[in-house]
Design a protein around this motif. Sequence first.
Motif, short mmCIF file in Angstrom:
data_model
loop_
_atom_site.label_atom_id
_atom_site.label_comp_id
_atom_site.label_asym_id
_atom_site.label_seq_id
_atom_site.Cartn_x
_atom_site.Cartn_y
_atom_site.Cartn_z
N MET A 108 0.87 -1.16 0.00
CA MET A 108 0.00 0.00 0.00
C MET A 108 0.92 1.22 0.00
SD MET A 108 -2.77 0.53 2.98
CE MET A 108 -3.46 2.14 3.29
N VAL A 109 0.67 2.14 -0.93
CA VAL A 109 1.55 3.30 -1.06
C VAL A 109 0.78 4.55 -0.64
CG1 VAL A 109 3.06 4.60 -2.61
CG2 VAL A 109 2.76 2.13 -2.94
N ILE A 110 1.27 5.22 0.39
CA ILE A 110 0.54 6.36 0.94
C ILE A 110 1.40 7.62 0.93
CG2 ILE A 110 -0.82 4.79 2.38
CD1 ILE A 110 0.67 5.69 4.79
N GLY A 111 0.74 8.76 1.07
CA GLY A 111 1.47 10.03 1.10
C GLY A 111 0.58 11.16 0.60
N VAL A 112 1.01 12.36 0.89
CA VAL A 112 0.25 13.56 0.53
C VAL A 112 0.27 13.78 -0.99
CG1 VAL A 112 0.22 16.07 0.84
CG2 VAL A 112 0.86 14.59 2.74
N ASN A 113 -0.80 14.34 -1.53
CA ASN A 113 -0.85 14.67 -2.96
C ASN A 113 0.37 15.48 -3.38
OD1 ASN A 113 -3.27 13.43 -3.45
ND2 ASN A 113 -4.51 15.30 -3.24
N GLY A 114 0.91 15.12 -4.53
CA GLY A 114 1.98 15.92 -5.11
C GLY A 114 3.38 15.46 -4.76
N VAL A 115 3.49 14.52 -3.82
CA VAL A 115 4.84 14.08 -3.41
C VAL A 115 5.48 13.18 -4.46
CG1 VAL A 115 4.47 14.28 -0.93
CG2 VAL A 115 3.89 12.14 -2.10
N PRO A 220 -4.68 -12.73 3.15
CA PRO A 220 -4.14 -13.13 4.44
C PRO A 220 -2.78 -13.79 4.28
CG PRO A 220 -5.94 -14.61 3.80
CD PRO A 220 -5.78 -13.61 2.70
N GLY A 221 -2.16 -14.12 5.38
CA GLY A 221 -0.80 -14.66 5.29
C GLY A 221 0.15 -13.56 5.68
N GLU A 222 1.13 -13.33 4.83
CA GLU A 222 2.09 -12.26 5.11
C GLU A 222 1.36 -10.92 5.25
OE1 GLU A 222 5.31 -12.28 5.51
OE2 GLU A 222 6.13 -14.03 4.47
N PRO A 223 1.65 -10.15 6.28
CA PRO A 223 1.01 -8.83 6.36
C PRO A 223 1.50 -7.95 5.22
CG PRO A 223 2.71 -9.08 8.04
CD PRO A 223 2.61 -10.40 7.35
N SER A 224 0.63 -7.07 4.76
CA SER A 224 1.01 -6.22 3.63
C SER A 224 2.00 -5.16 4.09
CB SER A 224 -0.23 -5.56 3.04
OG SER A 224 -0.92 -4.87 4.05
N GLU A 225 2.71 -4.62 3.14
CA GLU A 225 3.64 -3.53 3.44
C GLU A 225 2.93 -2.20 3.27
OE1 GLU A 225 7.35 -3.42 3.57
OE2 GLU A 225 7.82 -5.53 3.27
N VAL A 226 3.37 -1.20 4.01
CA VAL A 226 2.85 0.16 3.83
C VAL A 226 4.05 1.07 3.64
CG1 VAL A 226 1.48 2.02 4.81
CG2 VAL A 226 0.90 -0.36 5.34
#
Length: 305
Positions: A108-115, A220-226
């Motif tokens: 999962m890829v997160i961050g503020v708009n425009g980065v 399920p299984g391996e937890p996802s990365e963030v």
Amino acid sequence: RDGLSKTRKQINDTAGNLGQDLRNTLTNRLDSIEDLEYALIAADVGRAATEEILEDVRASNKPNLQEALMEALTLQLEPDARRAQFRKLGFAPDARRAVVDPRGHVVMVIGVNGVGKTTTIAKLGQYYMERGRSVMFAAGDTFRAAAGAQLGVWGERLGVPVVQGPEGGDPAAVAFDAATARASRGTDLLFVDTAGRLHTKHNLMEELKKVRRVIDKADPGEPSEVWLVLDAVTGQNGLAQAKKFHEATPLTGVIVTKLDGTAKGGILVPIVRELGVPIKFIGVGERADDLQPFDSQDFVRALFD
Ligand code: GDP
């Protein structure tokens, strides 16, 4: 060869002010700890890390100040646990290598708009495909039609399937569909783009938590990365926001973009220190191959080349 020298050049550009300030200090006044202190602060390394670096340099048994400084700086580019390990055991080449392979199948890829989130997802797709992995994208920013369209364009260009949802639809539903499709197709890696609008911060954080829950349920299984994408140019401001994201959706890695610009490379030190998670990649341009896996020792070495 070309690839390697390009990498070196990119890292050198990236080093920016951090390298210049320190290099000047070292060539001008090889014996002055005060100048070194000033250079570290000026390079955005931050107070706490500067204190520790000076302590390490004073205690070092390296033959000269530059080598002592290089080792101390490298330590500051590693999160706590690894820093402690390196202090104790030294830099074993295998241990220090950046581990950039995601644990599970979903990032999962997160961050503020425009980065540079969407661009970074495209770069990640290219990076892992070049290494033989199959890749999918999910356009989880259903709030901005342009974001989905942009990811769609990258997907077409790179030959990566993109799961889209209806505009204004539930991002968690898109993430769920994508994670389910990934599992049934047996695709190696799914990168989920997410919204980054800041003005409704609370809702955004709740939305990200929900996306995370749904991914873990569908896969399920391996937890996802963030992985959080941070723009190096925004410096300390970006870092304050990053901590809010970290509280809502615990991060497993950071990607720092726009290090090719005017950003000071020193900002990487407080990023690692305050978030306590490893830097996975650095972004050094706008093209799909302008992404470098981050290795603390290589980075520091390039500063003094
Ligand atoms: P998002 O809103 O976070 O998805 O950001 P985008 O992916 O749309 O990127 C915003 C702008 O930053 C675009 O013009 C990108 O080309 C640019 N960008 C992204 N990463 C980098 C980088 O590492 N270096 C530079 N110079 N520009 C970048």
